[in-house]
Scaffold this motif. Structure first.
Motif, short mmCIF file in Angstrom:
data_model
loop_
_atom_site.label_atom_id
_atom_site.label_comp_id
_atom_site.label_asym_id
_atom_site.label_seq_id
_atom_site.Cartn_x
_atom_site.Cartn_y
_atom_site.Cartn_z
N LEU A 367 0.86 -1.19 0.00
CA LEU A 367 0.00 0.00 0.00
C LEU A 367 0.88 1.23 0.00
O LEU A 367 1.73 1.40 0.89
N VAL A 368 0.69 2.09 -0.98
CA VAL A 368 1.46 3.33 -1.10
C VAL A 368 0.49 4.49 -1.06
O VAL A 368 -0.50 4.50 -1.81
N GLY A 369 0.76 5.46 -0.19
CA GLY A 369 -0.12 6.62 -0.13
C GLY A 369 -0.02 7.30 1.22
O GLY A 369 0.85 6.98 2.04
N PRO A 370 -0.91 8.23 1.52
CA PRO A 370 -0.89 8.94 2.78
C PRO A 370 -1.36 8.05 3.93
O PRO A 370 -1.94 6.98 3.72
N GLN A 371 -1.11 8.52 5.16
CA GLN A 371 -1.57 7.79 6.33
C GLN A 371 -3.08 7.84 6.47
O GLN A 371 -3.71 6.89 6.93
N VAL A 372 -3.68 8.98 6.02
CA VAL A 372 -5.13 9.17 6.12
C VAL A 372 -5.62 9.82 4.83
O VAL A 372 -4.98 10.76 4.33
N GLN A 373 -6.71 9.32 4.29
CA GLN A 373 -7.34 9.97 3.12
C GLN A 373 -8.85 9.86 3.26
O GLN A 373 -9.43 8.79 3.08
N TRP A 374 -9.47 11.00 3.56
CA TRP A 374 -10.92 11.01 3.76
C TRP A 374 -11.62 11.14 2.41
O TRP A 374 -11.29 11.99 1.61
N VAL A 375 -12.62 10.29 2.21
CA VAL A 375 -13.40 10.32 0.97
C VAL A 375 -14.88 10.32 1.30
O VAL A 375 -15.29 9.93 2.41
N ALA A 376 -15.70 10.76 0.34
CA ALA A 376 -17.16 10.79 0.52
C ALA A 376 -17.74 9.45 0.11
O ALA A 376 -17.76 9.10 -1.06
N SER A 377 -18.21 8.67 1.08
CA SER A 377 -18.81 7.37 0.82
C SER A 377 -19.60 6.97 2.05
O SER A 377 -20.03 7.83 2.83
N GLN A 378 -19.81 5.70 2.24
CA GLN A 378 -20.39 5.14 3.45
C GLN A 378 -19.58 3.92 3.85
O GLN A 378 -19.15 3.15 2.97
N PRO A 379 -19.34 3.73 5.14
CA PRO A 379 -18.45 2.63 5.56
C PRO A 379 -18.86 1.27 5.01
O PRO A 379 -18.02 0.52 4.49
N LEU A 380 -20.14 0.93 5.12
CA LEU A 380 -20.60 -0.38 4.66
C LEU A 380 -20.41 -0.52 3.15
O LEU A 380 -19.95 -1.56 2.65
N GLN A 381 -20.74 0.53 2.40
CA GLN A 381 -20.63 0.47 0.95
C GLN A 381 -19.16 0.41 0.51
O GLN A 381 -18.81 -0.34 -0.42
N LEU A 382 -18.31 1.19 1.15
CA LEU A 382 -16.89 1.15 0.80
C LEU A 382 -16.29 -0.21 1.10
O LEU A 382 -15.47 -0.74 0.33
N THR A 383 -16.68 -0.79 2.23
CA THR A 383 -16.20 -2.14 2.56
C THR A 383 -16.64 -3.16 1.50
O THR A 383 -15.88 -4.04 1.11
N GLN A 384 -17.89 -3.02 1.03
CA GLN A 384 -18.38 -3.93 -0.01
C GLN A 384 -17.55 -3.80 -1.28
O GLN A 384 -17.21 -4.79 -1.93
N ILE A 385 -17.21 -2.56 -1.67
CA ILE A 385 -16.39 -2.33 -2.86
C ILE A 385 -15.03 -3.01 -2.73
O ILE A 385 -14.58 -3.76 -3.61
N LEU A 386 -14.36 -2.74 -1.61
CA LEU A 386 -13.00 -3.26 -1.43
C LEU A 386 -13.00 -4.77 -1.32
O LEU A 386 -12.10 -5.45 -1.84
N ASN A 387 -13.99 -5.33 -0.62
CA ASN A 387 -14.07 -6.79 -0.53
C ASN A 387 -14.21 -7.43 -1.90
O ASN A 387 -13.58 -8.46 -2.20
N SER A 388 -15.07 -6.84 -2.75
CA SER A 388 -15.27 -7.40 -4.09
C SER A 388 -13.99 -7.33 -4.90
O SER A 388 -13.61 -8.30 -5.58
N LEU A 389 -13.28 -6.20 -4.83
CA LEU A 389 -12.05 -6.04 -5.61
C LEU A 389 -10.95 -6.97 -5.11
O LEU A 389 -10.23 -7.58 -5.91
N PHE A 390 -10.80 -7.07 -3.78
CA PHE A 390 -9.77 -7.95 -3.24
C PHE A 390 -10.07 -9.40 -3.60
O PHE A 390 -9.18 -10.17 -3.97
N ALA A 391 -11.33 -9.82 -3.48
CA ALA A 391 -11.69 -11.21 -3.77
C ALA A 391 -11.39 -11.55 -5.23
O ALA A 391 -10.82 -12.62 -5.53
N ASN A 392 -11.73 -10.65 -6.12
CA ASN A 392 -11.47 -10.91 -7.53
C ASN A 392 -9.97 -10.97 -7.81
O ASN A 392 -9.50 -11.80 -8.59
N ALA A 393 -9.21 -10.05 -7.22
CA ALA A 393 -7.77 -10.02 -7.45
C ALA A 393 -7.11 -11.29 -6.96
O ALA A 393 -6.25 -11.88 -7.63
N LEU A 394 -7.49 -11.74 -5.78
CA LEU A 394 -6.87 -12.95 -5.22
C LEU A 394 -7.25 -14.19 -6.02
O LEU A 394 -6.44 -15.11 -6.19
#
Length: 497
Positions: A367-394
């Protein structure tokens, strides 16, 4: 990332609706471009044509009227100037065959008056040819001496002028070789006008002579040519402005219509998915839970040879349960109100959730980037996005590889997450279809993962794009709106692994 294996693997599965022969799409913009161009060009061409015809006709008629008035006034002036007896008109003096038949007027005076009048006619400006006709249509005088004495039998304009007792005019661009009276001493260059001017008796009821004037009015021709240019330029510019104005409006309308159609199709798709997911959830959840419980109990007492099969059963049950959850989450009503969510923290949580699978597959994560990066989303929805992307990548890297996450800022008010893997990759066709609901290339896949990612990103004003190459890997780029008051933090020195 086989990326987003929910949408990319070996065997392609397409929904039954996709197998149906699609209706041919009506291309509004293309048909409008063609039809409106034809209509506007036709209307503009018609307006230009009739406008130029009107300009020529009106100019010719005005010139003819002025010429007729001038000839008739000049004839009256010559009669008065010669002090001829009252009741004498120029019309009865123009036929030299009648010179000896005028009472109270000497032949010399008749000839002198006639010569003076014809001299004025001969020297009219822009004259190509001038003829004088007697009542029997015989040319008794002409600026072209070869025509004197010829009788003109078939001439509709001449006949009309004698019978209507009105001046008749016509315009021509080309000399008619079949007409004997059009024997000019010089060829006209562009436009010439033929005027028939009747000369009457004292009561103004009977035509005694007819003066025919062929003119090539240079000043009138120049004004007509300027009128042509002005009319056609105005017509072309006006038609172009109308066409491009309407084209812009219809183009915008077509884009909005296409966008609305996409949204409608997506809405109908998710409605159908909701109905299906409810049925699947009610039908499968309890049986799957019972199967898993039974398998776990059997695993405690099973022989070592059966352990592997029981583990496969539990794994497949968990996989089916995950499909059910994805279907339910994808259709769950969500609020459009965004929250400030730490993208870096969400990435770290997702990495921890997939830590065992990352280790089991031999994948290196950074992971490369800042320690904190605030974005406009919702925790549950963002988690769903990242889970889907990680699962597909693996799933795209079963034999190891590298999964790299890069967080940064673009264009000041947007944050970007780029997630790239070194997995199988996709074909160009799969890459184009990957965000379509129910499209999948994975054995047993449902094809809702990436469609859900796209839907969530767009819900909060973001976007997602994907690029992939076979046997090289996949790169997914997520663009978020930055949350107000977000802190950039410091860069990770070397990433996390």
């Amino acid at each position: 990332m086989q990326t987003l294996q929910d949408d990319a693997s070996d065997t392609q599965h397409v929904s039954p609706s996709a197998l149906a022969v699609p209706l041919r799409e009506f291309n509004l913009l293309r048909w409008f471009s063609i039809i409106s161009l034809l209509i506007i060009a036709s209307v503009a061409g018609g307006l230009g044509y009739f406008s130029t015809r009107f300009v020529v006709r009106d100019s010719v008629e005005r010139d003819a009227m002025l010429t007729a008035q001038f000839i008739q006034a000049m004839a009256q002036a010559e009669v008065r100037h010669s002090q001829l007896p009252p009741g004498t008109t120029m019309g009865e003096l123009l036929d030299p065959r009648m010179d000896g038949q005028h009472l109270q007027i000497s032949e010399a005076l008749v000839r002198a008056t006639r010569v003076e009048f014809l001299d004025h006619v001969e020297h009219l400006p822009d004259t190509l040819l001038a003829n004088v006709y007697a009542r029997d249509h015989t040319i008794v005088w002409s600026t072209n001496s070869e025509l004197i004495g010829k009788r003109i039998g078939e001439d509709d304009d001449l006949q009309q002028a004698f019978h209507s007792r009105q001046a008749v005019s016509a315009s021509y661009h080309k000399v008619d070789e079949d007409r004997e009276e059009q024997k000019f001493l010089r060829e006209p260059q562009y436009l010439f006008i033929e005027n028939y001017i009747p000369l009457f008796d004292t009561q103004g009821e009977q035509v005694l002579s007819m003066v025919e004037i062929y003119k090539e009015p240079q000043d009138l021709v120049r004004r007509i040519q300027r009128g042509y240019v002005l009319i056609w330029v105005s017509t072309l510019v006006g038609g172009a402005l109308i066409y491009f104005g309407l084209f812009w409006i219809v183009r915008r309308a077509a884009q909005l219509l296409h966008h609305q159609q996409d949204r409608l199709v997506a809405s109908e798709t998710y409605v159908a998915l909701g109905e299906m997911s409810s049925a699947v959830a009610h039908s499968l959840r309890n049986p799957l839970a019972n199967i898993r419980s039974s398998a776990e109990l059997a695993q405690d007492i099973a022989s070592p040879a059966a352990q592997k099969n029981i583990t496969d059963i539990i794994s497949q049950v968990d996989r089916m349960s995950r499909w059910v959850r994805e279907l339910l989450v994808s259709l769950r009503p969500t609020s459009d109100d965004p929250e400030a969510v730490d993208l870096v923290a969400a990435l770290e949580d997702t990495r921890l959730a997939f830590a065992q699978q990352i280790e089991r597959n031999g994948v290196r994560f950074s992971l490369v980037g800042p320690q904190v990066q605030w974005v406009a989303s919702q925790p549950l929805q963002l988690t769903q996005i990242l889970n889907s992307l990680f699962a597909n990548a693996l799933e795209a890297m079963p034999n190891g590889g590298e999964l790299r996450a890069e967080v940064g800022v673009v264009e000041g008010q947007q944050a970007q997450l780029v997630l790239s893997d070194t997995g199988k990759g996709m074909t160009r066709q799969q890459e184009r279809m990957v965000f379509k609901p129910f499209f999948t290339t994975k054995q047993g896949g449902l094809g809702v993962g990436l469609a859900l990612v796209k839907r969530i990103m767009e819900r909060f004003g973001g976007s997602v794009s994907l690029s992939s190459r076979e046997e090289e890997g996949t790169r997914v780029s997520l663009i978020f709106k930055r949350a107000a008051g977000g802190d950039h933090g410091a860069q990770h020195p070397g990433g996390r692994g």
